[in-house]
Design a protein around this motif. Structure first.
Motif, PDB file in Angstrom:
ATOM      1  N   ALA A 177       0.712  -1.405   0.066  1.00 13.65           N
ATOM      2  CA  ALA A 177       0.038   0.037   0.015  1.00 13.65           C
ATOM      3  C   ALA A 177       0.836   1.299   0.091  1.00 13.65           C
ATOM      4  CB  ALA A 177      -1.045   0.053   1.188  1.00 13.65           C
ATOM      5  N   LYS A 212      -0.835  -1.121 -10.284  1.00  8.77           N
ATOM      6  CA  LYS A 212      -2.090  -1.021  -9.878  1.00  8.77           C
ATOM      7  C   LYS A 212      -2.816  -0.712 -11.438  1.00  8.77           C
ATOM      8  CE  LYS A 212      -2.872  -1.189  -5.233  1.00  8.77           C
ATOM      9  NZ  LYS A 212      -3.679  -2.348  -4.792  1.00  8.77           N
ATOM     10  N   SER A 244      -6.271   2.209  -7.768  1.00  5.90           N
ATOM     11  CA  SER A 244      -5.796   3.499  -6.941  1.00  5.90           C
ATOM     12  C   SER A 244      -6.066   4.793  -7.814  1.00  5.90           C
ATOM     13  CB  SER A 244      -4.406   3.496  -6.715  1.00  5.90           C
ATOM     14  OG  SER A 244      -3.698   4.693  -6.260  1.00  5.90           O
ATOM     15  N   ARG A 266     -11.395   2.666  -7.784  1.00  6.45           N
ATOM     16  CA  ARG A 266     -10.056   3.776  -7.829  1.00  6.45           C
ATOM     17  C   ARG A 266      -9.977   4.687  -6.718  1.00  6.45           C
ATOM     18  NH1 ARG A 266      -9.969   4.231 -14.312  1.00  6.45           N
ATOM     19  NH2 ARG A 266      -9.428   1.953 -14.997  1.00  6.45           N
ATOM     20  N   HIS A 303       0.512  -7.262  -6.868  1.00  3.79           N
ATOM     21  CA  HIS A 303      -0.336  -6.360  -7.615  1.00  3.79           C
ATOM     22  C   HIS A 303      -1.144  -6.931  -8.838  1.00  3.79           C
ATOM     23  CE1 HIS A 303       0.970  -2.096  -5.512  1.00  3.79           C
ATOM     24  NE2 HIS A 303       0.624  -3.142  -4.783  1.00  3.79           N
ATOM     25  N   TYR A 334       3.944   1.710  -8.153  1.00  4.25           N
ATOM     26  CA  TYR A 334       3.086   1.381  -7.229  1.00  4.25           C
ATOM     27  C   TYR A 334       1.923   1.559  -8.149  1.00  4.25           C
ATOM     28  CZ  TYR A 334      -1.046   1.957  -4.336  1.00  4.25           C
ATOM     29  OH  TYR A 334      -2.323   1.972  -3.725  1.00  4.25           O
ATOM     30  N   ALA A 335       2.028   2.896  -8.764  1.00  3.51           N
ATOM     31  CA  ALA A 335       0.890   3.246  -9.730  1.00  3.51           C
ATOM     32  C   ALA A 335       0.659   2.222 -11.180  1.00  3.51           C
ATOM     33  CB  ALA A 335       0.768   4.593  -9.997  1.00  3.51           C
ATOM     34  N   ASN A 386      -6.806   9.368  -1.876  1.00  7.30           N
ATOM     35  CA  ASN A 386      -6.163   9.081  -0.505  1.00  7.30           C
ATOM     36  C   ASN A 386      -6.938   9.011   0.704  1.00  7.30           C
ATOM     37  OD1 ASN A 386      -4.165  10.439  -2.495  1.00  7.30           O
ATOM     38  ND2 ASN A 386      -2.628  10.412  -0.738  1.00  7.30           N
TER      39      ASN A 386
END
Ligand SMILES: Nc1nc2c(ncn2[C@@H]2O[C@H](COP(=O)(O)OP(=O)(O)O[C@H]3O[C@H](CO)[C@@H](O)[C@H](O)[C@@H]3O)[C@@H](O)[C@H]2O)c(=O)[nH]1
Length: 318
Positions: A76, A147, A117, A168, A92, A143-144, A171
């Motif tokens: 995360a 995802k 996300s 999606r 992921h 990360y992105a 924050n």
């Protein structure tokens, strides 16, 4: 309804359990799973399930025959995702594919609620306009991008019959989040300073970044509403979960500091700066409001106060 939750013992899992009970009713059966498993205050027991283990995932889906899987298991924090990109891809993308394939094989009527996300929009955020679900995906970090890859792979699998909701979330914070994230990173430092355990200097990263923040309970409510309303959804629906308001990180820090009587100075720490950090992200969640009947109902100032109280309690207990 039988709901299987992956990554249940993380930050969001207990909030999802609470939301499911409130929104879907107490008769709902919840199977909580995570990589480590073990006893848990909210779930009682969490079953071991490593989502990167395809055989174990097939077995769990065959045994539980869930009507819905809420897939929370993830790396995360961006720093952790960046530190081991291969592992991030495995968890992921491999994890999402293992769940999707197990559902198609063993429980084809089951809905997969994938937690992606808001960061998947990446560079597209630079227009400054609120991002809706049709915005081009242009992720800028491991990360992105992982995802986004998982989210897109599930969309493709819907053509083979997979029923998925591609969430999606933007924050979110609340009590229980770790210091790997900005709000508890700020609040824990304040709590340690107040307790006399640290010098009165708070170390921060990029305070000019603007992010779209929600209380974690509002995020959990959206997932539970997806479970409740799934029968009315198209079998491949994408939802942004966002407030539509962007907060400057420096203003969030000021709100936290205003709740403390300690005299604290702020210092930028190069290690907390990211090689690339989008200047401003704000989401458009009109579709979730319309199709899920969802709306956020926790003022963010209250959430910040709750995080600070939680951090004070954590420091006092340590
Ligand atoms: N972590 C951290 N971030 C800081 C700090 N100081 C400033 N920041 C800035 O605060 C912003 C928010 O950082 P995080 O709270 O770490 O969240 P995130 O990287 O935006 O990612 C979160 O939101 C995503 C959805 O938008 C989620 O997908 C992801 O899992 C995570 O919850 C970023 O711009 C970051 O550079 C600090 O000391 N620590």
């Amino acid at each position: 309804m039988r709901v299987l939750i992956t990554g249940a013992n993380g930050f969001v899992g207990p909030y999802v359990l609470d939301a499911l009970r409130r929104i879907c009713g107490h008769e709902i059966a919840v199977a909580a799973t995570s990589k480590d498993g073990g006893p848990h205050p909210a779930f009682g027991q969490v079953e071991v399930l490593d989502v990167t283990d395809a055989t174990a995932v097939q077995d769990a889906v065959a045994r539980h025959r869930p009507t819905h899987v809420i897939h929370l298991a993830a790396v995360a924090a961006l720093g952790a995702a960046q530190a081991d990109p291969r592992n991030t891809w495995r968890i992921h993308v491999g994890g999402a594919l293992n769940l999707a394939n197990a559902i198609l094989d063993k429980a084809p009527d089951c809905w997969l609620i994938h937690v992606g996300s808001g960061l998947v929009y990446g560079e597209s955020a630079k227009t400054g306009r609120p991002l809706d679900e049709n915005t081009l995906l242009a992720p800028i970090d491991d990360y992105a991008v992982t995802k986004a890859a998982a989210d897109l792979a599930l969309g493709a699998l819907s053509r083979q019959g997979l029923k998925c909701v591609r969430m999606r979330p933007f924050n979110h914070t609340g009590p229980g989040q770790t210091e790997a994230f900005a709000v508890p990173a700020f609040a824990m430092q304040i709590a340690r300073i107040e307790a006399g355990l640290a010098q009165p200097v708070i170390r921060v990263g990029n305070l000019d970044a603007r992010r779209d923040f929600l209380d974690v309970r509002d995020i959990a409510n959206a997932y539970a509403r997806a479970v409740l309303t799934s029968r009315d959804l198209a079998p491949n629906t994408i939802f942004n979960i966002a407030s539509g308001v962007s907060w400057r990180m420096g203003d969030i820090l000021d709100l936290l500091l205003a709740r403390s009587s300690a005299k604290i100075v702020t210092e930028q720490e190069p290690l907390r700066l990211r090689p690339s950090d989008l200047p401003c992200i704000v989401g458009d969640a009109t579709r979730a409001r319309t199709l899920l009947g969802w709306a956020p109902d926790h003022p963010f100032e209250d959430t910040l106060a709750a995080v600070l109280e939680d951090c004070r309690a954590r420091v006092a207990q340590a």
